[in-house]
Design an enzyme around this catalytic site. Structure first.
Site, PDB file in Angstrom:
ATOM      1  N   GLY A 154       0.992  -1.191  -0.018  1.00 16.33           N
ATOM      2  CA  GLY A 154       0.009  -0.008   0.056  1.00 16.33           C
ATOM      3  C   GLY A 154       0.758   1.073   0.041  1.00 16.33           C
ATOM      4  N   HIS A 208      -9.077   1.939   3.792  1.00 17.07           N
ATOM      5  CA  HIS A 208      -8.577   1.371   4.965  1.00 17.07           C
ATOM      6  C   HIS A 208      -9.315   0.458   5.487  1.00 17.07           C
ATOM      7  CE1 HIS A 208      -6.952   5.819   5.128  1.00 17.07           C
ATOM      8  NE2 HIS A 208      -6.164   5.100   4.657  1.00 17.07           N
TER       9      HIS A 208
END
Length: 543
Positions: free
Chosen positions: A86, A469
């Site tokens: 990420g 998230h």
């Protein structure tokens, strides 16, 4: 010799996996990292998001980019892909959560987490090169400050902590963070394309710190290898099977053995493996709690967009996220940008409609707005120069809501599905996000003198929020009845298997979680013994 191919196999190379790779090589372990995504040099990233083969992750279609998109019945997920996970497409934003996160009942009784993690946050900030306050200010920052004032929360406005090497814009320099041991860096040019992939070399991705240092110490990283099975061996240790990512026919399956395995494939990837390996019996002792307390950070992605690009508003100039404020005690709002030309994600945006209405009325609201003002709505919805006309509002909450994930059969395949879980229902929309977006739009009109409007997203119209998230589902707990891993991140019933990524996070942090995942990983790996030394961690019952 141990009789194993490796001491430790790490599945994934994001914030948890990269910490594990460095700290375990430092402790003398033989480490191999498998990463489903490709490896990127700075010049390999897409120039804009329209280069879908380099931007989007759909390996079966030949797209090996940094942006994953997953969908569940209750949420659409944006995640990362590639060596560095990420960090390749995140917004460099490295906040530390407030006290409510550390006091969540799921894990509060196991440690004084705020105190215990404090030194590891310090280490994580140093390793990720955190600049505590974004050092520039422009129209977007003024708009955000003004919106906060208009909402009566001006005192909560601040410039964000970011992981970027600013230096002299465009100037190449020797490693400024690790005494020259890390790679050379280039000063940030404020191009805005952090989330497409930093071609400048200013973004502090994991390839600029943890992974670069781990490779220098002997860690082996294999890109484009998707882990398909982790099997506990009767004699101890694990067999890890991989195949070529995206392969239709020539899968090139290989199996290696390891004494220990670290799962760090991101929440989606780690949960996929745990669910499937429990189902097949490859990891028979995985807790029945797997999938519970899956979190979305109680998140929404809304925003505001103008009908044209005013000369006075350089909205696409800066790093991806630069400021934030709190709408209320539990709701945190950040501005987000893409750089000029990166307009693809604008296809997700549409008219903002109230989430309290039925689906039919939400769709009707979109249609009615288009009928009443077709030219205005066409101009607002156009993807032409979208990134230069708009501000995305990323809204996060510390609310105690969750999903429960499980497997179901579809077309002969096992896939993840979701149901509402513990706590409040996972929200399909956030009224606070709508208030913030409208305040941002009003300030855009005042600042730029152009028509501007608050915008929602197409998934939200259909009752499916967006999150960048995705967390939890294999959370820290006091027993296998209440979670999947212990306080040292070891899987209950399989103590040689570890979860060191966002899947371990037990609560909604209400801020970007990357720094917290890194600090949790630093703490977990600090408890590992050096290779060959006695393990002083308490044994799990029955192990």
């Amino acid at each position: 010799m141990s009789g194993f191919d490796e001491d430790v196999v790490i599945v994934g190379s994001g914030f948890g996996g990269s910490v594990a790779a460095l700290r375990l090589t430092e402790k003398g372990y033989r480490v191999r990292v498998f990463e489903a995504g490709r490896r990127f040099e700075d010049e390999d990233f897409a120039k804009t998001s329209w280069d879908v083969r380099r931007y989007l992750w759909a390996p079966g279609l030949g797209c090996f980019g940094v942006q994953r998109i997953h969908r569940l019945p209750h949420v659409m997920i944006l995640a990362g892909a590639g060596v560095g996970g990420g960090s390749l497409n995140y917004a460099n934003t490295l906040y530390q959560p407030g006290a409510a996160f550390f006091a969540d009942l799921q894990w509060a009784g196991l440690a004084d987490w705020e105190t215990e993690l404090a030194p590891h946050y310090v280490t994580a900030k140093r390793m990720l090169g955190v600049v505590e306050r974004y050092p520039h200010s422009g129209p977007v920052e003024r708009i955000m400050a003004g919106a906060a004032e208009d909402l009566g929360v001006g005192s909560t406005f601040r410039h964000a902590p970011v992981g970027v090497w600013f230096g002299k814009p465009g100037e190449r320099t020797a490693d400024p963070f690790f005494g020259g041991e890390g790679p050379e860096r280039t000063g940030c040019t404020l191009c805005g394309n952090c989330m497409v992939g930093c071609r400048v070399g200013a973004k502090n991705t994991l390839m600029k710190n943890y992974l670069a240092l781990a490779e220098r110490r002997g860690a082996a990283i294999e890109p484009l290898r998707t882990v398909t099975e982790v099997r506990a061996l009767e004699t101890g240790g694990f067999a890890v099977t991989t195949q070529r990512s995206g392969a239709w026919l020539r899968h090139e399956r290989r199996t290696v053995t390891a004494r220990q395995v670290v799962l760090a494939a991101g929440t989606w990837g780690t949960q996929q493996l745990l669910h499937r390996m429990k189902h097949t019996g490859a990891l028979p002792h995985v807790s029945d709690a797997v999938g519970r307390l899956t979190r979305t950070n109680s998140e929404a992605l809304d925003g505001a967009v103008a009908t044209r690009v005013p000369d006075s508003l350089a909205l696409a100039h800066g790093v991806a996220i630069t400021t934030s404020f709190h709408v209320d005690e539990h709701t945190h709002v950040e501005n987000v940008r893409y750089g000029p030309g990166s307009n693809l994600m604008g296809a997700l945006a549409t008219v903002m409609v109230s989430g309290d209405r039925s689906l039919a009325r939400r769709i009707g609201g979109v249609v009615a707005r288009a009928v009443r003002s077709p030219i205005r709505q066409w101009r607002l919805g156009s993807l032409r120069r979208w990134s230069e006309r708009g501000i995305i509002a990323l809204v996060m909450q510390t609310a105690d809501n969750s999903l429960t994930l499980s497997l179901r059969q579809r077309l002969g395949r096992l896939i993840l599905t979701s149901a509402q879980g513990h706590g409040e229902p996972n929200p399909s929309h956030l009224p606070q996000a709508h208030r913030a977006a409208r305040a941002i739009a009003a300030r855009m009109r005042r600042e730029g003198g152009v028509p501007a409007e608050a915008r929602g997203s197409w998934p939200e119209v259909f009752g499916i929020p967006l999150t960048a998230h995705f967390l939890g589902g294999a959370v820290i707990s006091d027993s296998p009845a209440n979670g999947v891993i212990d306080a040292y991140h070891r899987v209950w019933g399989h103590p040689g298997l570890h979860v060191v990524d966002g899947a371990a996070v037990p609560a909604n942090p209400g801020v970007n979680p990357s720094l917290t995942i890194t600090a949790l990983a630093e703490r977990a790996l600090s408890h590992w013994p050096r290779r060959g030394e006695e393990d002083r961690r308490p044994r799990q019952p029955g192990s």
